[in-house]
Design a protein around this motif. Structure first.
Motif, PDB file in Angstrom:
ATOM      1  N   ARG A  43       0.847  -1.212   0.000  1.00 22.46           N
ATOM      2  CA  ARG A  43       0.000   0.000   0.000  1.00 22.46           C
ATOM      3  C   ARG A  43       0.874   1.251   0.000  1.00 22.46           C
ATOM      4  N   GLY A  44       1.901   1.207   0.852  1.00 21.78           N
ATOM      5  CA  GLY A  44       2.808   2.355   0.947  1.00 21.78           C
ATOM      6  C   GLY A  44       3.438   2.660  -0.401  1.00 21.78           C
ATOM      7  N   ARG A  45       3.844   1.614  -1.097  1.00 27.23           N
ATOM      8  CA  ARG A  45       4.499   1.813  -2.403  1.00 27.23           C
ATOM      9  C   ARG A  45       3.532   2.426  -3.415  1.00 27.23           C
ATOM     10  N   VAL A  46       2.299   1.939  -3.384  1.00 27.04           N
ATOM     11  CA  VAL A  46       1.281   2.484  -4.302  1.00 27.04           C
ATOM     12  C   VAL A  46       1.061   3.966  -3.994  1.00 27.04           C
ATOM     13  N   GLU A  47       0.997   4.283  -2.714  1.00 23.56           N
ATOM     14  CA  GLU A  47       0.671   5.670  -2.346  1.00 23.56           C
ATOM     15  C   GLU A  47       1.843   6.626  -2.623  1.00 23.56           C
ATOM     16  N   VAL A  48       3.077   6.119  -2.547  1.00 25.58           N
ATOM     17  CA  VAL A  48       4.232   6.960  -2.911  1.00 25.58           C
ATOM     18  C   VAL A  48       4.138   7.327  -4.399  1.00 25.58           C
ATOM     19  N   ALA A  49       3.774   6.347  -5.207  1.00 25.08           N
ATOM     20  CA  ALA A  49       3.639   6.606  -6.647  1.00 25.08           C
ATOM     21  C   ALA A  49       2.479   7.566  -6.915  1.00 25.08           C
ATOM     22  N   ARG A  50       1.396   7.405  -6.171  1.00 27.04           N
ATOM     23  CA  ARG A  50       0.237   8.301  -6.375  1.00 27.04           C
ATOM     24  C   ARG A  50       0.645   9.742  -6.047  1.00 27.04           C
ATOM     25  N   GLU A  51       1.424   9.894  -4.983  1.00 26.21           N
ATOM     26  CA  GLU A  51       1.905  11.233  -4.606  1.00 26.21           C
ATOM     27  C   GLU A  51       2.780  11.812  -5.715  1.00 26.21           C
ATOM     28  N   ALA A  52       3.633  10.954  -6.297  1.00 25.84           N
ATOM     29  CA  ALA A  52       4.537  11.437  -7.367  1.00 25.84           C
ATOM     30  C   ALA A  52       3.716  11.965  -8.543  1.00 25.84           C
ATOM     31  N   LEU A  53       2.647  11.244  -8.891  1.00 20.16           N
ATOM     32  CA  LEU A  53       1.802  11.688 -10.004  1.00 20.16           C
ATOM     33  C   LEU A  53       1.025  12.950  -9.617  1.00 20.16           C
ATOM     34  N   ALA A  54       0.522  12.964  -8.382  1.00 21.74           N
ATOM     35  CA  ALA A  54      -0.229  14.139  -7.921  1.00 21.74           C
ATOM     36  C   ALA A  54       0.655  15.383  -7.962  1.00 21.74           C
ATOM     37  N   THR A  55       1.905  15.238  -7.557  1.00 15.23           N
ATOM     38  CA  THR A  55       2.835  16.371  -7.595  1.00 15.23           C
ATOM     39  C   THR A  55       3.090  16.797  -9.038  1.00 15.23           C
TER      40      THR A  55
END
Ligand code: PLP
Length: 358
Positions: free
Chosen positions: A41-53
């Protein structure tokens, strides 16, 4: 082989591939509550943050999908509007879901008047891409978006080719589609931005993943690769300037050799050239260049296997002769000056061999 087909699918770096492999090896279901699940989950959310940024939105406004095609379909089929209007130069996966098309001008852009005319018949979901995959032409979204809003309609933007190549602004759009493999991430993963307050109906139902907007266990490896590729592009802040210079020098050389560059005078992606070699069928050019060790494509990648005339060039009013003799050369962050010089040499040699006039 010299790879000049980044718009079809960009190469994945060893670093990105290693991160994908590590995520797959680690395993774990992001919906599981145990430690392995929480790590995933953590890995998915790090990637989501990268895209959001990268696109300027909140992470929760992003839904991971299996690619650009699914992201487009999720928006188009999931938004409750009576009709779908798409610019005539959209990708086939958008056109396949449209009720009607909005014409483009000779440079491949949607003119405000054409959009206004299309919007006269009442609210619609309007699909206008950020940048075209075949010509690189950038749509004037800043100018068009207010017209869509004023008509009580919604705007879906296919930003598959624009992400990481252009500053992408979700502010203009109600929904926006992305794909990882056009920017150095793996194939089979993408995302949809959904404006806060807007609901898209899920196409896949079952589990509550992605806040109920897309059921199915997330493609953790792919999503991690998506995030890693975004970071890789962002860390090499100079790459678009480098590629613009290479693209410009390539265009100059091709023009000197008798080529025609499509939509040369309007804003385009830094990496994309649609070039016509007069007198030689595009499929023949692609094959000849392939034999010479260069990967380029005729029309969009999905249609290049079938070799059909490009609907994009046709929509721009290009005569069949022009559309049938145009190939796409798309550069990327790994492209070098030497590769461009060899391409020009090969292009000239191909022309001399295939067209008796040269
Ligand atoms: N939209 C555009 C503009 C594209 O260029 C592509 C890929 O060629 C797609 C959508 C489809 O994306 P995907 O291959 O991730 O399904």
């Amino acid at each position: 082989m010299i790879y000049l087909d980044f718009n079809a699918s960009a190469p994945v770096s060893a670093l990105v591939a290693a991160q994908v492999a590590s995520a797959i090896a680690q395993g774990g279901n992001p919906s599981s509550v145990h430690a392995a699940g929480r790590t995933a989950r953590g890995r998915v959310e790090v990637a989501r943050e990268a895209l959001a940024t990268a696109v300027g939105c909140a992470a929760r406004d992003l839904v991971f999908t299996s690619g650009g095609t699914e992201a487009n379909a999720l928006a188009i089929q999931g938004l409750p509007l009576p009709r779908v209007l798409a610019s005539a130069v959209e990708h086939d996966c958008v056109l396949a879901l449209a009720d009607a098309t909005i014409p483009v001008d000779g440079q491949g852009r949607v003119a405000p008047e054409a959009l206004e005319a299309a919007l006269k018949d009442g609210p619609a979901l309007v699909c206008i891409m950020a940048a075209n995959n075949e010509t690189g032409v950038i749509q004037p979204l800043r100018e068009l978006a207010p017209l869509v809003r004023a008509a009580g309609s919604l705007l879906h933007v296919d930003a598959v080719q624009a992400l990481a190549k252009l500053p992408v602004e979700v502010a203009h759009a109600d929904t926006m589609a992305f794909s990882a493999h056009k920017l150095g991430g793996p194939q089979g993963v993408g995302a949809l931005y959904v404006r806060p307050g807007l609901t898209v109906a899920a196409r896949q139902r079952g589990g509550g993943q992605e806040l109920g907007r897309r059921a199915g266990t997330e493609n953790v490896g792919g999503i991690v690769g998506f995030g890693a590729a975004l970071r890789e592009r962002a860390e090499d802040a100079e790459w678009t300037a480098r590629v613009t210079a290479l693209r410009d020098s390539l265009e100059t050389a091709l023009l000197e050799a008798g080529a025609q560059i499509i939509a040369r005078d309007v804003p385009r992606l830094c990496n994309t050239i649609a070039v016509r070699m007069p007198g030689v069928a595009a499929a023949t050019q692609v094959m000849a260049l392939d034999l010479a060790g260069f990967a380029v494509s005729a029309g969009s990648a999905c249609s290049s296997g079938k070799v059909k005339p490009s609907h994009v060039l046709r929509a721009m009013g290009c005569p069949d002769a022009v559309a049938g003799e145009t190939i796409r050369v798309s550069l990327g962050w790994t492209t070098t000056e030497e590769e461009i010089a060899s391409f020009v040499k090969a292009w000239r040699a191909t022309l001399a061999r295939l067209d008796p006039r040269f």
